[in-house]
Design a protein around this motif. Structure first.
Motif, PDB file in Angstrom:
ATOM      1  N   PRO A 114       4.951  -2.530  -6.589  1.00 33.06           N
ATOM      2  CA  PRO A 114       6.297  -2.677  -6.039  1.00 33.06           C
ATOM      3  C   PRO A 114       6.789  -4.120  -6.179  1.00 33.06           C
ATOM      4  O   PRO A 114       5.993  -5.058  -6.127  1.00 33.06           O
ATOM      5  N   PRO A 115       8.096  -4.286  -6.380  1.00 36.21           N
ATOM      6  CA  PRO A 115       8.630  -5.634  -6.528  1.00 36.21           C
ATOM      7  C   PRO A 115       8.620  -6.397  -5.210  1.00 36.21           C
ATOM      8  O   PRO A 115       9.034  -5.885  -4.178  1.00 36.21           O
TER       9      PRO A 115
ATOM     10  N   TYR B 236       8.316  -7.990   0.873  1.00 34.29           N
ATOM     11  CA  TYR B 236       8.806  -6.795   0.193  1.00 34.29           C
ATOM     12  C   TYR B 236       9.888  -6.135   1.027  1.00 34.29           C
ATOM     13  O   TYR B 236       9.825  -6.154   2.263  1.00 34.29           O
ATOM     14  N   ARG B 237      10.848  -5.507   0.359  1.00 34.67           N
ATOM     15  CA  ARG B 237      11.802  -4.644   1.042  1.00 34.67           C
ATOM     16  C   ARG B 237      11.170  -3.261   1.119  1.00 34.67           C
ATOM     17  O   ARG B 237      10.671  -2.735   0.116  1.00 34.67           O
TER      18      ARG B 237
ATOM     19  N   ASP C 226      12.338  -0.821  -1.487  1.00 31.67           N
ATOM     20  CA  ASP C 226      11.807  -1.069  -2.835  1.00 31.67           C
ATOM     21  C   ASP C 226      10.393  -0.511  -2.983  1.00 31.67           C
ATOM     22  O   ASP C 226      10.048   0.056  -4.022  1.00 31.67           O
TER      23      ASP C 226
ATOM     24  N   TRP D  91       9.454   2.517  -5.470  1.00 30.22           N
ATOM     25  CA  TRP D  91       8.415   2.334  -6.480  1.00 30.22           C
ATOM     26  C   TRP D  91       7.386   3.452  -6.375  1.00 30.22           C
ATOM     27  O   TRP D  91       7.002   4.047  -7.378  1.00 30.22           O
TER      28      TRP D  91
END
Length: 59
Positions: free
Chosen positions: A31-32, A42-43, A46, A50
Motif C-alpha cells: 500500500p502507498p 498511511y491513509r 489507500d 490496495w
C-alpha cells in the motif's frame, strides 16, 4: 479529518510483520505510504483499496 494509520496499524490490518511492510516499500510493492518527518503514515482508504486490488485468484 481522518486519522492516518501507523506502520503498526497497517501491519495489524494486513496480518503481516512490520518488517514485511518496510521490505515491500523498498521493492515498491504494498500500500502507498508517505513520510511525515521521520515517520511513515498511511491513509486507511489507500490501504483498503490496495488490498481490494490484489488478485483474488491467488491460492
Amino acid at each position: 479529518m481522518e486519522r492516518l494509520w501507523t506502520v503498526e496499524d497497517v501491519a495489524e490490518y494486513l496480518g503481516v510483520p512490520i518488517n514485511t511492510l518496510y521490505d515491500w516499500r523498498t521493492r515498491q510493492y504494498g500500500p502507498p505510504g508517505k513520510r511525515v518527518g521521520k515517520y511513515l503514515r498511511y491513509r486507511a482508504a489507500d490501504v483498503i483499496a490496495w488490498f481490494d486490488s490484489l488478485d483474488t485468484d491467488a491460492a
